[in-house]
Scaffold this active site. Structure first.
Site, short mmCIF file in Angstrom:
data_model
loop_
_atom_site.label_atom_id
_atom_site.label_comp_id
_atom_site.label_asym_id
_atom_site.label_seq_id
_atom_site.Cartn_x
_atom_site.Cartn_y
_atom_site.Cartn_z
N HIS A 72 -0.29 -3.01 -12.60
CA HIS A 72 1.61 -2.69 -13.01
C HIS A 72 2.40 -2.19 -13.77
O HIS A 72 2.49 -2.57 -15.03
CB HIS A 72 2.14 -3.80 -12.39
CG HIS A 72 1.52 -4.53 -11.07
ND1 HIS A 72 0.24 -5.39 -11.06
CD2 HIS A 72 2.01 -4.84 -9.89
CE1 HIS A 72 0.01 -5.47 -10.20
NE2 HIS A 72 0.96 -5.26 -9.52
N ASP A 104 1.26 -0.08 -10.07
CA ASP A 104 1.64 0.39 -8.96
C ASP A 104 3.03 -0.35 -9.46
O ASP A 104 3.38 -0.78 -10.90
CB ASP A 104 1.31 -1.43 -8.13
CG ASP A 104 0.12 -1.19 -7.86
OD1 ASP A 104 -0.42 0.02 -7.63
OD2 ASP A 104 -0.31 -2.23 -6.75
N ASP A 105 4.09 0.17 -8.85
CA ASP A 105 5.56 -0.46 -8.51
C ASP A 105 5.59 0.58 -9.50
O ASP A 105 7.69 -0.07 -9.44
CB ASP A 105 5.62 -1.97 -9.84
CG ASP A 105 5.58 -3.23 -7.98
OD1 ASP A 105 4.49 -2.61 -7.44
OD2 ASP A 105 5.00 -4.09 -8.86
N HIS A 124 9.00 -1.92 -1.70
CA HIS A 124 8.40 -3.28 -2.03
C HIS A 124 8.44 -4.34 -0.68
O HIS A 124 8.22 -5.34 -1.58
CB HIS A 124 8.26 -3.68 -3.76
CG HIS A 124 7.31 -4.20 -4.03
ND1 HIS A 124 6.75 -5.57 -4.50
CD2 HIS A 124 6.30 -3.63 -5.21
CE1 HIS A 124 5.85 -5.17 -5.07
NE2 HIS A 124 5.09 -4.70 -5.28
N HIS A 142 3.75 2.83 -2.30
CA HIS A 142 3.61 1.82 -2.27
C HIS A 142 5.12 0.77 -1.58
O HIS A 142 5.47 -0.10 -1.85
CB HIS A 142 4.04 1.45 -3.91
CG HIS A 142 3.40 0.10 -3.88
ND1 HIS A 142 2.06 -0.66 -3.56
CD2 HIS A 142 4.11 -1.06 -4.78
CE1 HIS A 142 1.90 -1.88 -3.55
NE2 HIS A 142 2.60 -2.35 -4.72
#
Length: 217
Positions: A172, A33-34, A88, A84
């Site tokens: 992440h 993620d991210d 965020h 995503h």
């Protein structure tokens, strides 16, 4: 406060989310993620390549905009991309229309129907609307690499002690997680490869079939 292993009763409460892939095969579904960011994502790709591993990258749209060359590396390496949000956003603290608009922006960047809400936070009304357009992917194992209170070895143990066939595991590819990720990811890959596991990406059709299984159960 967060849970490393998502309890079965929580998974049962939200059957339209994908928490894991129902299989007895030795398959792990690593997710990141991210990203994408140049400081971390290319390194992740190199680690995965060593094990012929495929993964799913839930990308922040703004990072795709800032680092298109890194995003291209992810896609060209044969990995799957998910959305995503654009910035965020936390669904619990964002007004619905703004949240939906931000998700649409993220989808336009990632070109994906797979969606993971940042922090796993999403309201019932948001869920109801988003399920018309996206496949919502959660997880059953959270590495905890984002948490500075965890040692790198704790992050490794979080995954090794909790993941099994069909697990969706969250890492992440972010600056905040870099130190812990760089310790844990190579060791996770080595451990599960030695146990006979393959590392596979999540695909929308596979997610759809998983949802049908849950609906029939």
């Amino acid at each position: 406060m967060y849970l490393i292993k998502t309890p079965q009763f929580i998974q049962n409460l939200f059957p339209h989310f994908t928490w894991r892939i129902p299989t007895e095969e030795k398959q792990l579904f690593l997710t990141f993620d991210d990203g994408p960011i140049p400081e971390v994502t290319p390194w992740v790709l190199e680690q995965l390549k060593q094990y012929n591993a495929k993964a799913t990258f839930f990308c922040v749209g703004d990072n795709i905009n800032k680092h298109p060359e890194v995003f291209k590396q992810v896609v060209d390496s044969g990995h799957v991309v998910g959305n995503h949000t654009m910035n965020h956003l936390n669904g619990w603290s964002t007004e619905n229309i703004s949240y939906f608009h931000n998700i649409r922006q993220g989808a336009s960047q990632s070109k994906s129907v797979l969606f993971r809400p940042p922090y796993g936070r999403i309201t019932p009304k948001q869920t109801q609307f988003l399920l018309r357009h996206y496949r919502i992917v959660m997880w059953d194992v959270l590495s905890g690499d984002f948490d500075a209170n965890n040692t790198p070895d704790q992050v490794l143990r979080n995954v090794v002690q909790n993941a099994g066939p069909g697990s969706i595991v969250v890492f992440h590819d972010s600056i905040k997680s870099k130190e812990r990720l760089e310790y844990a990811l190579p060791r996770v890959l080595a451990y599960f490869a030695a146990e006979g596991y393959s590392f596979d990406a999540l695909h929308p059709q596979e997610i759809f079939e998983t949802e049908l299984i849950h609906q029939r159960a």
